[in-house]
Each structure stands twice: as structure tokens, then as C-alpha cells.
Scaffold this motif. Structure first.
Motif, PDB file in Angstrom:
ATOM      1  N   GLU A   1       0.864  -1.188   0.000  1.00 21.86           N
ATOM      2  CA  GLU A   1       0.000   0.000   0.000  1.00 21.86           C
ATOM      3  C   GLU A   1       0.894   1.229   0.000  1.00 21.86           C
ATOM      4  O   GLU A   1       1.784   1.336   0.835  1.00 21.86           O
ATOM      5  CB  GLU A   1      -0.838   0.060   1.281  1.00 21.86           C
TER       6      GLU A   1
ATOM      7  N   PRO B   1      -4.434   5.131   5.138  1.00 20.25           N
ATOM      8  CA  PRO B   1      -5.860   5.365   4.856  1.00 20.25           C
ATOM      9  C   PRO B   1      -6.270   6.834   4.922  1.00 20.25           C
ATOM     10  O   PRO B   1      -7.142   7.266   4.186  1.00 20.25           O
ATOM     11  CB  PRO B   1      -6.566   4.554   5.944  1.00 20.25           C
TER      12      PRO B   1
ATOM     13  N   THR C   1      -4.509  11.667   1.358  1.00 17.04           N
ATOM     14  CA  THR C   1      -5.028  11.866   0.009  1.00 17.04           C
ATOM     15  C   THR C   1      -4.088  12.836  -0.694  1.00 17.04           C
ATOM     16  O   THR C   1      -3.504  13.715  -0.054  1.00 17.04           O
ATOM     17  CB  THR C   1      -6.455  12.457  -0.019  1.00 17.04           C
TER      18      THR C   1
ATOM     19  N   THR D   1      -7.262   4.372  -6.621  1.00 17.98           N
ATOM     20  CA  THR D   1      -8.588   4.884  -6.302  1.00 17.98           C
ATOM     21  C   THR D   1      -8.540   6.409  -6.255  1.00 17.98           C
ATOM     22  O   THR D   1      -7.641   6.990  -5.640  1.00 17.98           O
ATOM     23  CB  THR D   1      -9.060   4.346  -4.929  1.00 17.98           C
TER      24      THR D   1
ATOM     25  N   THR E   1      -6.626   8.491  -3.450  1.00 10.54           N
ATOM     26  CA  THR E   1      -6.808   8.074  -2.051  1.00 10.54           C
ATOM     27  C   THR E   1      -6.239   6.686  -1.785  1.00 10.54           C
ATOM     28  O   THR E   1      -6.130   6.288  -0.638  1.00 10.54           O
ATOM     29  CB  THR E   1      -8.304   8.090  -1.651  1.00 10.54           C
ATOM     30  N   GLY E   2      -5.885   5.960  -2.827  1.00 10.02           N
ATOM     31  CA  GLY E   2      -5.297   4.633  -2.589  1.00 10.02           C
ATOM     32  C   GLY E   2      -4.528   4.156  -3.804  1.00 10.02           C
ATOM     33  O   GLY E   2      -4.969   4.354  -4.939  1.00 10.02           O
TER      34      GLY E   2
ATOM     35  N   SER F   1      -2.250   0.564  -4.659  1.00 10.06           N
ATOM     36  CA  SER F   1      -1.736  -0.671  -4.066  1.00 10.06           C
ATOM     37  C   SER F   1      -1.381  -1.702  -5.123  1.00 10.06           C
ATOM     38  O   SER F   1      -1.838  -1.638  -6.265  1.00 10.06           O
ATOM     39  CB  SER F   1      -2.762  -1.249  -3.093  1.00 10.06           C
TER      40      SER F   1
END
Ligand SMILES: *[C@@H]1O[C@H](CO)[C@@H](O)[C@H](O)[C@H]1NC(C)=O
Ligand SMILES: *[C@@H]1O[C@H](CO)[C@@H](O)[C@H](O)[C@H]1NC(C)=O
Ligand SMILES: *[C@@H]1O[C@H](CO)[C@@H](O)[C@H](O)[C@H]1NC(C)=O
Length: 276
Positions: free
Chosen positions: A126, A130, A133, A218, A230-231, A233
Motif C-alpha cells: 500500500e 488510509p 489523500t 482509487t 486516495t489509494g 496498491s
């Protein structure tokens, strides 16, 4: 030859040649460092520059490793006992250097060093926590036409670096293979980049003859109508779409790192041209 050797002191011409050679080696290294820096802005950190300079031919080897995917056919003919032996216990440290572009404009880069992948738990890297951003100055898509365009405009590079064996590999398909909207939680745009690696014939009925590296990105819309990452991975799936464990994945990654890269010469020339 030692620069202070009596031979050199009495022979200015030899001394000059030696100096010229040193100079051209240094400028070659600078040239390739600049080419790597302009191809992968994420490599412009002291840690990565240090790792790259330890590669057999420095930044040039790094470039050659990373500019094409490992050749899936020659991997099997490589004599793995003469190149790097596959030993899952030795390497468990990998650096991910990731860059995202929107219409050739660099919009995101991130470097993550991972030390432990867990033996049985699914392999996963990752890039963002979390709560992280990262804004990109790109309008959030409001209709299907804009959604379609995203697939052509976003390119992603994920270079995996093994700092111990001093090899690197390119894991990305460059353009997304899937772009879709998701509604929970809130509206998201989800992109998936993938690359299938032929890891060689395993045991009869083996599920890992072909494996798929998958990269998920994402995006979410923020209040101001622009997209935020925001993500990001990475995971690895076997032929039946099952997530592979950390231990299995490291063995596959080592095969890929040791694999021969196809048609690097042409890509090297292209890299130079693009840089100059
Ligand atoms: C790499 O490129 C960036 C942006 O073009 C520049 O600011 C930086 O100084 C470069 N780094 C090196 C080591 O040349
Ligand atoms: C990585 O591999 C992909 C797929 O083969 C290729 O399109 C892309 O150009 C490569 N990345 C770089 C930075 O060369
Ligand atoms: C691979 O390397 C080993 C050890 O150097 C050698 O004995 C063997 O013959 C090689 N195999 C092939 C297919 O080249």
C-alpha cells in the motif's frame, strides 16, 4: 593505475588519457542519472539514488532493468544457478517507486520501502495510509465521455527495486486495463493496471505458471471538483484469481528480477533521445 605512480608523473600523455577516461565515466553516470530522473521522477530521492548507484553499471543498469518487463521466455532458459539463485529467505526488502502521469504531466509520485511481507498473509503493498489523500489538478469526471477519456490519459509506472540483489523490474501495463466508477463509500473512480508474468512451468496443475501483478488506483472527488488519489496498491494473483501469499510472491518476484529484459538497446536510445 595509481594517479601518483611514477609512470604517470613522467608521462603526461598517459595521465591525460586517464583523466579523460575518468571524466567520460563520470559524465556517462550523470547522463544516465538524468535520464532515470526524467523517466521516473520518483527516483529523485537520496535513498534511491544511492541504491541505483550500487547497481553493476549504476543508473544505466537500473534503466535497462526497468524500461521493459522481464522477458517471460528467456526467464525459463536462464540458468538460475549461475544468475541470482532464488532464495525466498534472503530478500525480503523491496522498494516501490511509483509515478502517475495525466497526459504526460506528472501528477503523483511515491516511494515506499517494504521489509516484511508475511509468509501466509496475502502479498500487498500500500502506498498511502488510509487518511492520506493527494490532490491532482484534474477535474473529476462528470459523464461517461470523461470516464472513457481517463483510460487514455492516465499512465502509471511501478518500478520494484531489490536493493540487496541490485535489480529492478517494471510491473505496470502503463495504461489502465480497467476504469470504472464505484459508489460505495461515496463516489470513486477505480483504475486497475495489470501485467501477466509467465513464471515458468511449475508442478503439474500448478496455479502459478502465469501470475498477474495488479495495481489499483482509487480516486475520489473533493469539494472543489478535482480528483484526489486516495489509494494505490499492488497485489499478485495466481491463474485462478486467488491472492498469492507473501512467501509465494517473493519467490516469483525474484524470478522476474533475475529474468532477461527484451530489446533494451532500442529503449536505451529512446530514453536518451527523450531526455536530450
Ligand atoms: C530531477 O528532476 C527534477 C525535476 O525536473 C529536478 O528538480 C531535480 O533537480 C533533478 N534531480 C537531479 C539529481 O538531477
Ligand atoms: C513498462 O512496461 C510497459 C508494458 O510493457 C511499457 O508500456 C512501459 O513503457 C514500461 N515502462 C517504462 C517506464 O518504460
Ligand atoms: C547451469 O549452471 C550449472 C553450474 O554452473 C551447470 O552445471 C549447468 O550445466 C548449467 N545448466 C545449463 C542448462 O546451462
Amino acid at each position: 593505475m595509481d594517479m601518483d605512480s611514477p609512470w604517470l608523473r613522467f608521462c603526461p600523455r598517459l595521465r591525460l588519457l586517464r583523466l579523460l577516461r575518468l571524466y567520460s565515466l563520470a559524465s556517462d553516470e550523470t547522463l544516465w542519472t538524468n535520464i532515470c530522473n526524467s523517466t521516473w521522477p520518483s527516483t529523485d530521492t537520496p535513498r534511491i539514488r544511492h541504491v541505483i548507484s550500487s547497481f553493476p553499471k549504476g543508473p544505466r543498469s537500473f534503466f535497462s532493468d526497468s524500461v521493459t518487463n522481464p522477458d517471460t521466455i528467456s526467464t525459463t532458459t536462464t540458468n538460475s544457478s549461475t544468475s541470482s539463485p532464488v532464495n525466498p529467505d534472503r530478500t525480503s526488502r523491496l522498494i516501490s517507486a511509483v509515478d502517475i502521469y495525466h497526459q504526460k504531466r506528472h501528477v503523483f509520485s511515491k516511494v515506499v520501502e517494504t521489509e516484511s511481507f508475511g509468509n501466509r498473509s496475502p502479498f500487498r503493498v500500500e502506498l498511502l495510509d488510509p487518511e492520506d489523500t493527494v490532490p491532482a489538478r484534474i477535474p473529476h469526471p462528470v459523464d461517461e465521455r470523461m470516464m472513457l477519456e481517463l483510460g487514455d490519459r492516465f499512465t502509471l509506472s511501478w518500478i520494484l527495486i531489490d536493493p540487496i540483489r541490485r535489480r529492478a523490474m517494471n510491473l505496470s501495463s502503463y495504461k489502465p486495463v480497467i476504469v470504472e466508477r464505484r459508489w460505495l463509500p461515496g463516489e470513486q473512480v477505480h483504475m486497475r493496471y495489470g501485467w501477466v508474468f509467465y513464471s515458468g512451468p511449475g508442478k503439474e496443475g500448478s496455479a502459478t505458471e502465469y501470475v498477474k501483478f495488479g495495481i489499483s488506483v482509487t480516486w475520489e472527488e473533493c469539494q472543489c471538483g478535482v480528483m484526489h488519489v486516495t489509494g494505490v496498491s499492488l497485489d499478485l494473483e495466481d491463474m485462478y484469481g486467488n491472492q498469492m501469499s507473501g512467501k509465494e510472491s517473493l519467490a516469483i518476484i525474484q524470478k522476474g528480477m533475475a529474468g532477461i529484459r527484451g530489446s533494451v538497446k532500442g529503449r536505451e536510445e529512446e530514453g536518451r533521445r527523450r531526455y536530450e
